[in-house]
Design an enzyme around this catalytic site. Structure first.
Site, PDB file in Angstrom:
ATOM      1  N   LYS A   8       0.859  -1.184   0.000  1.00 48.68           N
ATOM      2  CA  LYS A   8       0.000   0.000   0.000  1.00 48.68           C
ATOM      3  C   LYS A   8       0.897   1.236   0.000  1.00 48.68           C
ATOM      4  O   LYS A   8       2.084   1.178   0.330  1.00 48.68           O
ATOM      5  CB  LYS A   8      -0.933   0.031   1.217  1.00 48.68           C
ATOM      6  CG  LYS A   8      -0.239   0.101   2.585  1.00 48.68           C
ATOM      7  CD  LYS A   8       0.171   1.493   3.015  1.00 48.68           C
ATOM      8  CE  LYS A   8       0.868   1.494   4.380  1.00 48.68           C
ATOM      9  NZ  LYS A   8       1.564   2.785   4.661  1.00 48.68           N
ATOM     10  N   ASP A 135      -1.900  -0.756  10.677  1.00 49.25           N
ATOM     11  CA  ASP A 135      -2.212  -0.815   9.243  1.00 49.25           C
ATOM     12  C   ASP A 135      -2.994  -2.057   8.841  1.00 49.25           C
ATOM     13  O   ASP A 135      -3.578  -2.101   7.752  1.00 49.25           O
ATOM     14  CB  ASP A 135      -0.911  -0.802   8.410  1.00 49.25           C
ATOM     15  CG  ASP A 135      -0.197   0.531   8.459  1.00 49.25           C
ATOM     16  OD1 ASP A 135      -0.767   1.482   9.018  1.00 49.25           O
ATOM     17  OD2 ASP A 135       0.934   0.613   7.939  1.00 49.25           O
TER      18      ASP A 135
END
Length: 271
Positions: A8, A135
């Site tokens: 990401k 995350d």
């Protein structure tokens, strides 16, 4: 069963305030990099205990501290899972702000949920993932979101980046989270990220910031140089991802830039 945990990037990252628990409230956009993947394979073990192996990029630390195993341990606190043989092939650089370890953990939870037909909902899996890292919950649904809190409070966004080219450059410099936070003075942004992203991407350079950059760039000028090189070569927006050290650029046309052989790079057209 084989799954492919992806990286990401962060589109903007504002450190908004310090929390009473010692963490920081932030706002950022998590954006999945769908074509840069680790490989995670899980099959039943013929032994009476779990087996775990790793190939690809070298991982620091003891194997029993790997987030894949922590995800398995946490799942077993809620349901029965037989002994497993697990192999992780690392492709995504770690300690680079790309979320590779978090993705591995989240994909492990999803794999176990599917392979053993546990039928946990996404919301339950996100709560499990939150115990493994800030995350991690993002990678359960694995779609672009506005994130607040410590990065685990999500809201939907409308974001049009299709057909742009994404180039990520990871210089192999380890930036610790403590280092990155060392120079941070939390403050509310003058323009919220979800307002900035409604502007054309060409205007993001003036408004969309990563609060970690000032501290990290001062200590590691080579990381700052990557960002400037991306702009010199035609990026319409460039930024460090997370607390670094990876830096990415968005391009209208496929870029052709020669980097140091010691850098790890990834290029994909956003679909």
């Amino acid at each position: 069963m084989i799954v492919f945990p992806n990286a990401k990037i962060n589109l903007g990252l504002n450190i908004v305030s310090k929390r009473n628990d010692g963490y920081h409230n932030l706002e950022t956009i998590f954006f999945p990099v769908n074509k840069w993947n680790d490989v995670l394979e899980v099959i039943p073990s013929t032994q009476n205990t779990d087996e775990f192996s790793v190939s690809g990029l070298k991982i620091d630390g003891a194997a029993n501290n790997n987030l894949c195993l922590k995800a398995l341990e946490y799942m077993r606190q809620h349901t029965s899972i037989p002994p497993l043989k697990i192999h992780l092939h690392k492709v995504i650089p770690f300690g680079a702000g790309l979320g590779g370890g978090s993705a591995d953990a989240a994909f492990m939870l999803k794999l176990l949920n599917e392979q053993f037909q546990k039928n946990f909902s996404y919301s339950v899996l996100e709560k499990m993932a939150a115990t493994l890292g800030a995350d991690c919950p993002f990678f359960i649904k694995n779609q672009a979101v506005m994130a607040r809190g410590i990065g685990n409070e999500f809201s939907e966004i409308s974001l049009q980046l299709k057909s742009l080219w994404l180039l990520i450059v990871a210089p192999g410099i380890h930036v610790s989270t403590a280092e990155a936070y060392g120079g941070i003075i939390p403050k509310s942004p003058s323009i919220p990220i979800n307002a900035i992203i409604t502007k054309p991407v060409e205007e993001w350079r003036k408004f969309l910031k990563n609060d970690f950059e000032d501290t990290v760039f001062r200590k590691y000028p080579a990381i700052a140089d990557i960002k400037e090189n991306l702009y010199r070569n035609g990026a319409i927006y460039a930024s460090m991802s997370g607390s670094g050290s990876a830096v990415y650029g968005l391009f209208k046309d496929k870029p052709e830039i020669i980097w140091s052989s010691s850098y790890v790079t990834h290029l994909e057209e956003i679909s």
